[in-house]
Structures are given as structure tokens and as C-alpha cells.
Design a protein around this motif. Structure first.
Motif, PDB file in Angstrom:
ATOM      1  N   GLY A   1       0.810  -1.207   0.000  1.00 16.81           N
ATOM      2  CA  GLY A   1       0.000   0.000   0.000  1.00 16.81           C
ATOM      3  C   GLY A   1       0.846   1.261   0.000  1.00 16.81           C
ATOM      4  O   GLY A   1       2.052   1.223  -0.240  1.00 16.81           O
ATOM      5  N   ALA A   2       0.214   2.394   0.310  1.00 16.80           N
ATOM      6  CA  ALA A   2       0.887   3.694   0.333  1.00 16.80           C
ATOM      7  C   ALA A   2       0.483   4.440   1.600  1.00 16.80           C
ATOM      8  O   ALA A   2      -0.598   4.224   2.144  1.00 16.80           O
ATOM      9  N   ALA A   3       1.374   5.326   2.068  1.00 19.26           N
ATOM     10  CA  ALA A   3       1.097   6.102   3.271  1.00 19.26           C
ATOM     11  C   ALA A   3       1.767   7.463   3.166  1.00 19.26           C
ATOM     12  O   ALA A   3       2.788   7.620   2.503  1.00 19.26           O
ATOM     13  N   THR A   4       1.185   8.441   3.828  1.00 14.20           N
ATOM     14  CA  THR A   4       1.776   9.772   3.910  1.00 14.20           C
ATOM     15  C   THR A   4       1.565  10.321   5.320  1.00 14.20           C
ATOM     16  O   THR A   4       0.564  10.023   5.966  1.00 14.20           O
ATOM     17  N   HIS A   5       2.524  11.106   5.787  1.00 14.08           N
ATOM     18  CA  HIS A   5       2.445  11.714   7.118  1.00 14.08           C
ATOM     19  C   HIS A   5       3.052  13.108   7.025  1.00 14.08           C
ATOM     20  O   HIS A   5       4.138  13.271   6.489  1.00 14.08           O
ATOM     21  N   SER A   6       2.352  14.114   7.499  1.00 20.10           N
ATOM     22  CA  SER A   6       2.901  15.469   7.475  1.00 20.10           C
ATOM     23  C   SER A   6       2.646  16.151   8.811  1.00 20.10           C
ATOM     24  O   SER A   6       1.659  15.888   9.486  1.00 20.10           O
ATOM     25  N   THR A   7       3.550  17.012   9.178  1.00 19.93           N
ATOM     26  CA  THR A   7       3.484  17.766  10.434  1.00 19.93           C
ATOM     27  C   THR A   7       3.894  19.209  10.157  1.00 19.93           C
ATOM     28  O   THR A   7       4.841  19.434   9.421  1.00 19.93           O
ATOM     29  N   SER A   8       3.213  20.174  10.748  1.00 20.36           N
ATOM     30  CA  SER A   8       3.644  21.564  10.639  1.00 20.36           C
ATOM     31  C   SER A   8       3.388  22.290  11.956  1.00 20.36           C
ATOM     32  O   SER A   8       2.439  21.984  12.665  1.00 20.36           O
ATOM     33  N   ALA A   9       4.253  23.218  12.259  1.00 20.87           N
ATOM     34  CA  ALA A   9       4.114  24.065  13.449  1.00 20.87           C
ATOM     35  C   ALA A   9       4.464  25.490  13.049  1.00 20.87           C
ATOM     36  O   ALA A   9       5.440  25.714  12.345  1.00 20.87           O
ATOM     37  N   THR A  10       3.668  26.458  13.504  1.00 22.31           N
ATOM     38  CA  THR A  10       3.858  27.854  13.135  1.00 22.31           C
ATOM     39  C   THR A  10       3.706  28.739  14.360  1.00 22.31           C
ATOM     40  O   THR A  10       2.809  28.525  15.173  1.00 22.31           O
ATOM     41  N   ALA A  11       4.580  29.717  14.503  1.00 19.37           N
ATOM     42  CA  ALA A  11       4.471  30.723  15.561  1.00 19.37           C
ATOM     43  C   ALA A  11       4.295  32.085  14.900  1.00 19.37           C
ATOM     44  O   ALA A  11       5.076  32.450  14.028  1.00 19.37           O
ATOM     45  N   GLY A  12       3.268  32.823  15.293  1.00 17.98           N
ATOM     46  CA  GLY A  12       2.977  34.115  14.690  1.00 17.98           C
ATOM     47  C   GLY A  12       3.605  35.270  15.447  1.00 17.98           C
ATOM     48  O   GLY A  12       4.190  35.113  16.516  1.00 17.98           O
ATOM     49  N   GLU A  13       3.475  36.466  14.880  1.00 17.36           N
ATOM     50  CA  GLU A  13       4.054  37.676  15.463  1.00 17.36           C
ATOM     51  C   GLU A  13       3.425  38.041  16.809  1.00 17.36           C
ATOM     52  O   GLU A  13       4.075  38.626  17.665  1.00 17.36           O
ATOM     53  N   ASN A  14       2.153  37.732  17.014  1.00 19.21           N
ATOM     54  CA  ASN A  14       1.449  38.130  18.237  1.00 19.21           C
ATOM     55  C   ASN A  14       1.479  37.058  19.323  1.00 19.21           C
ATOM     56  O   ASN A  14       0.721  37.135  20.277  1.00 19.21           O
TER      57      ASN A  14
END
Length: 98
Positions: A41-54
Motif C-alpha cells: 500500500g501507500a502512506a503519507t504523514h505530514s506535520t507543521s508548526a507555526t508561531a505568529g508575530e502576536n
């Protein structure tokens, strides 16, 4: 033949993810993507983290998979609003004027 097909599938999945990740890169952003394809089969995994100005922040995680026994997807989201950095008690007391 199977190896060539798997390579084509992995390449087709990786290219759009690579181009999309380049558009969100900045000093306050982290992203990670993993794509796999194999005989089962097939698999995908993604992660993101963001910090803003405020002081606000976001965290996202996504997993998806498909194989002989079916398919599935999982997502996790979290965010904070930097404009409200007081606790529940102090926020309640401030709202009633104490």
C-alpha cells in the motif's frame, strides 16, 4: 514492473508536497512530510508548526494510508491566540470588573 510503478507513485506524491512545503517556509514555521509506497500500500504523514508575530501558534498533523485491507486518515489540530494570555480566573475577574 512493480518497482517502476511504486517509484512513479512515490514521485507523483512527493513532487506536489515538496512544492507546497517550499511556499510555507519561514523562520517561524516548521514542516515535515514523509511519503511511502510499497507492495502492501501507500502512506503519507505530514506535520507543521507555526508561531505568529502576536504570540499565537498552530500545530497540525495529518496521516493517511491505503492498502489491501482498506484506507484511513487521521488529523490533529491545535492553536492558541496570542492576544489572550490570561488565565480563566483572571479573565473572569476582569470581565466582572474586579
Amino acid at each position: 514492473m512493480r518497482t517502476i510503478r511504486r517509484t512513479l507513485v512515490a514521485s507523483a506524491l512527493a513532487l506536489p508536497l515538496t512544492l507546497g512545503a517550499a511556499g510555507i517556509a519561514s523562520a517561524d514555521t516548521y514542516g515535515s512530510t514523509e511519503v511511502q509506497a510499497g507492495p502492501d500500500g501507500a502512506a503519507t504523514h505530514s506535520t507543521s508548526a507555526t508561531a505568529g508575530e502576536n504570540g499565537d501558534s498552530q500545530y497540525r498533523q495529518h496521516s493517511g494510508w491505503a492498502g489491501q485491507d482498506g484506507a484511513g486518515s487521521s488529523e490533529t489540530h491545535s492553536s492558541t491566540d496570542g492576544g489572550h494570555d490570561q488565565g480563566v480566573l483572571s479573565g473572569t475577574l476582569g470581565a466582572i470588573g474586579l
